[in-house]
Scaffold this motif. Structure first.
Motif, PDB file in Angstrom:
ATOM      1  N   ASP A   1      12.298 -30.987 -17.476  1.00  0.00           N
ATOM      2  CA  ASP A   1      13.721 -31.178 -17.800  1.00  0.00           C
ATOM      3  C   ASP A   1      14.449 -32.049 -16.773  1.00  0.00           C
ATOM      4  OD1 ASP A   1      13.341 -29.361 -19.954  1.00  0.00           O
ATOM      5  OD2 ASP A   1      13.578 -27.697 -18.560  1.00  0.00           O
TER       6      ASP A   1
ATOM      7  N   SER B   1      16.702 -34.711 -15.535  1.00  0.00           N
ATOM      8  CA  SER B   1      17.781 -35.381 -16.273  1.00  0.00           C
ATOM      9  C   SER B   1      18.935 -35.735 -15.343  1.00  0.00           C
ATOM     10  CB  SER B   1      18.298 -34.488 -17.402  1.00  0.00           C
ATOM     11  OG  SER B   1      18.824 -33.282 -16.885  1.00  0.00           O
TER      12      SER B   1
ATOM     13  N   SER C   1      22.631 -35.273 -14.487  1.00  0.00           N
ATOM     14  CA  SER C   1      23.674 -34.282 -14.735  1.00  0.00           C
ATOM     15  C   SER C   1      25.042 -34.930 -14.791  1.00  0.00           C
ATOM     16  CB  SER C   1      23.645 -33.198 -13.645  1.00  0.00           C
ATOM     17  OG  SER C   1      24.686 -32.272 -13.813  1.00  0.00           O
ATOM     18  N   SER C   2      25.330 -35.819 -13.826  1.00  0.00           N
ATOM     19  CA  SER C   2      26.637 -36.486 -13.822  1.00  0.00           C
ATOM     20  C   SER C   2      26.603 -37.711 -12.921  1.00  0.00           C
ATOM     21  CB  SER C   2      27.729 -35.527 -13.343  1.00  0.00           C
ATOM     22  OG  SER C   2      27.547 -35.184 -11.983  1.00  0.00           O
TER      23      SER C   2
ATOM     24  N   THR D   1      24.120 -37.176  -9.832  1.00  0.00           N
ATOM     25  CA  THR D   1      23.596 -35.828  -9.661  1.00  0.00           C
ATOM     26  C   THR D   1      22.477 -35.602 -10.662  1.00  0.00           C
ATOM     27  OG1 THR D   1      25.728 -34.995  -8.876  1.00  0.00           O
ATOM     28  CG2 THR D   1      24.148 -33.375  -9.677  1.00  0.00           C
TER      29      THR D   1
ATOM     30  N   LYS E   1      19.147 -33.089 -12.038  1.00  0.00           N
ATOM     31  CA  LYS E   1      18.719 -31.693 -12.104  1.00  0.00           C
ATOM     32  C   LYS E   1      17.368 -31.597 -12.796  1.00  0.00           C
ATOM     33  CE  LYS E   1      21.266 -30.626 -16.373  1.00  0.00           C
ATOM     34  NZ  LYS E   1      22.262 -29.717 -16.993  1.00  0.00           N
ATOM     35  N   TRP E   2      16.677 -30.465 -12.567  1.00  0.00           N
ATOM     36  CA  TRP E   2      15.360 -30.244 -13.152  1.00  0.00           C
ATOM     37  C   TRP E   2      15.055 -28.749 -13.098  1.00  0.00           C
ATOM     38  CZ3 TRP E   2      16.474 -32.678  -8.577  1.00  0.00           C
ATOM     39  CH2 TRP E   2      16.096 -32.028  -7.401  1.00  0.00           C
TER      40      TRP E   2
ATOM     41  N   GLU F   1      18.637 -29.209  -8.006  1.00  0.00           N
ATOM     42  CA  GLU F   1      19.683 -30.206  -8.233  1.00  0.00           C
ATOM     43  C   GLU F   1      19.931 -30.958  -6.933  1.00  0.00           C
ATOM     44  OE1 GLU F   1      23.343 -29.427 -10.766  1.00  0.00           O
ATOM     45  OE2 GLU F   1      24.265 -29.536  -8.786  1.00  0.00           O
TER      46      GLU F   1
ATOM     47  N   THR G   1      22.285 -34.578  -5.327  1.00  0.00           N
ATOM     48  CA  THR G   1      23.188 -35.701  -5.552  1.00  0.00           C
ATOM     49  C   THR G   1      22.769 -36.866  -4.666  1.00  0.00           C
ATOM     50  OG1 THR G   1      25.049 -34.247  -6.135  1.00  0.00           O
ATOM     51  CG2 THR G   1      25.584 -36.497  -5.437  1.00  0.00           C
TER      52      THR G   1
ATOM     53  N   GLY H   1      29.606 -35.605 -17.063  1.00  0.00           N
ATOM     54  CA  GLY H   1      28.579 -35.005 -17.913  1.00  0.00           C
ATOM     55  C   GLY H   1      28.882 -33.606 -18.391  1.00  0.00           C
ATOM     56  N   TYR H   2      30.160 -33.245 -18.507  1.00  0.00           N
ATOM     57  CA  TYR H   2      30.499 -31.893 -18.960  1.00  0.00           C
ATOM     58  C   TYR H   2      30.164 -31.715 -20.442  1.00  0.00           C
ATOM     59  CZ  TYR H   2      33.036 -31.578 -14.565  1.00  0.00           C
ATOM     60  OH  TYR H   2      33.356 -31.567 -13.233  1.00  0.00           O
TER      61      TYR H   2
ATOM     62  N   LYS I   1      29.322 -33.966 -25.385  1.00  0.00           N
ATOM     63  CA  LYS I   1      28.973 -34.472 -24.059  1.00  0.00           C
ATOM     64  C   LYS I   1      28.856 -35.992 -24.066  1.00  0.00           C
ATOM     65  CE  LYS I   1      25.462 -34.120 -20.435  1.00  0.00           C
ATOM     66  NZ  LYS I   1      24.199 -33.474 -19.998  1.00  0.00           N
TER      67      LYS I   1
END
Length: 437
Positions: free
Chosen positions: A129, A131, A133-134, A141, A143-144, A178, A180, A311-312, A336
């Motif tokens: 996963d 990807s 995030s923002s 940022t 995340k995985w 995560e 940044t 990315g909210y 999103k």
């Protein structure tokens, strides 16, 4: 009398003889267990699993570890099962075993053939996963999902000139999910991937690489760069020397006013009136308010760009942003990366001592009529009040309690005008994301 004593002795000897004969007969009639067959030894990381076939007339089994140099058999463990798991084995060491069955009265059967295995360290698993995030101001940022058997992670970036991936970030914690990346080049396209690594002794093992992701870094400028949360208003209560973000030291005298980003911790981040960023001892400060700037609201374009770049997401087709700094409730519709601003309402938020809950929250419960009249829309759990997800008792959107508006004056809830509150109640259902910032 003599005859009686002789009879007693004779009877005792007869009993003893019968007892001994009983044992002998029992031992003679006990069946010998069959030879254990099918012994297999497998390993996974530092764990060995032994399995074998069930032997005839067996009550249990004894596992022996064999000395690889001398062939000596040393009892390791007994079990009534036909398998055994051995943990915390030494990597790259050869383990050899035999298994024998035992029956009634400890009668032993023939030992099995030997089975050997050498535990080796397992590779860490591929991070899943991976990807984006923002995106922030020259930041991204990522995340995985956490990998198994890993010591940390390596993020690689594609280098078009050499047509290879190069390491740009090494993360030494296996629990990190995560990160940044900062100081990216604006308008430059980045293609990244991640892999996990594991250090065992003097060896480093690597997982296969993850999927790659691509994005273009952005630079926040103008109004977008000014988007922020409200800060705490403070004054210096005792002369103090502070460090600026550039590393220089300056002395602040008693009574100097500034804003800071936190009210807990030994040191806090502060901003002087001219915008200089500093680090200052919290014990040298007196808190008295929450700064805000409700008159000059952010533009529609800035609001949309901000929530989309960040990315909210939301489980519903609405997203709410409560701006503590601008004292506005902004409502977006879409999904999103595709949010469009549809409503902006003025509001009151919590004062500095009872600040409105911050973070990415969600609507937990909505009731059509509550205290102060009109709906109550809960978006945080009031733990101190005994609240739960099902009975939140925390911060809520509710009707204004007096004529005050666009101020930081509440006990933590977000006060709104009644008509605006009803609009929110009718459109934004339970589960809707609430960004409180």
């Amino acid at each position: 009398m003599i005859m009686k004593r002789n009879l007693k002795k004779t009877f005792s000897l007869l009993l003893l003889l019968l007892f001994c004969m009983g044992i002998s007969v029992s031992a003679a009639t006990a069946k010998t267990p069959g030879k254990v067959t099918g012994l297999k030894a497998t390993s996974k990381d530092n764990t060995i699993t032994l399995k074998w076939n069930k032997a005839s007339n067996a009550s249990g089994y004894t596992v022996y570890r064999i000395d690889n140099a001398t062939g000596a058999e040393k009892k390791y463990r007994s079990t009534t099962k036909t398998s055994l798991t051995i943990t915390k084995c030494t990597y790259n060491a050869k383990y050899t075993f035999k298994v024998g069955a035992y029956g009634k009265n400890s009668v032993k059967g023939e030992l099995s053939n030997a089975a050997s295995v050498t535990p080796t360290p397992a590779k860490p698993t591929v991070p899943k996963d991976f990807s984006l995030s923002s995106l922030g101001n020259k930041t991204a940022t990522l995340k995985w999902s956490k990998s198994q058997n890993c010591s940390g992670y390596i993020i690689e970036s594609y280098d078009a000139s050499s047509k290879t991936y190069k390491t740009i970030k090494t993360i030494t914690s296996s629990s990190t999910k995560e990160v940044t990346l900062r100081n990216l080049k604006a308008d430059e396209k980045y293609t990244l991937r991640i892999k996990s690594y594991r250090k065992v002794g003097g060896t480093t093992l690597y997982s296969d690489v993850s999927n790659s992701i691509s994005f273009t870094a952005v630079a926040f400028s103008g109004e977008l760069a000014s988007v922020r949360s409200a800060r705490y208003k403070v004054t210096v209560r005792t002369p103090v020397t502070v460090k600026t973000s550039s590393g220089t030291s300056i002395k602040l005298s008693k009574g100097v006013s500034l804003t800071v980003t936190a009210k807990t911790g030994k040191n806090v981040t502060g901003y002087l009136k001219k915008g200089t960023k500093i680090t200052i001892r919290r014990s040298a400060l007196s808190y008295y308010g929450l700064d805000s700037s409700p008159k000059n609201d952010y533009s529609k374009a800035t609001k949309e760009m901000y929530v989309n770049l960040k990315g909210y997401s939301s489980p519903t087709n609405y997203l709410i942003w409560v701006s503590h700094y601008k004292l506005k409730v902004n409502v977006f519709k879409g999904s999103k990366g595709k949010w469009k601003l549809v409503q902006t309402f003025p509001c009151c938020v919590g004062k500095w001592s009872t600040r409105t809950a911050k973070g990415v929250l969600r609507i937990l419960k909505s009731i059509p009529y509550g205290e102060y009249g009109g709906p109550h829309i809960y978006f945080s759990v009031g733990v101190a009040n005994g609240g739960s997800v099902y009975d939140p008792r925390g911060c809520a959107f509710h009707n204004q309690v007096d004529s005050s508006m666009s101020k930081a004056v509440s006990g933590g809830c977000v006060r709104m005008r009644l008509n605006d509150l009803y609009w929110l109640y009718n459109h934004c259902k339970v589960g809707t994301t609430v960004l409180s910032y």
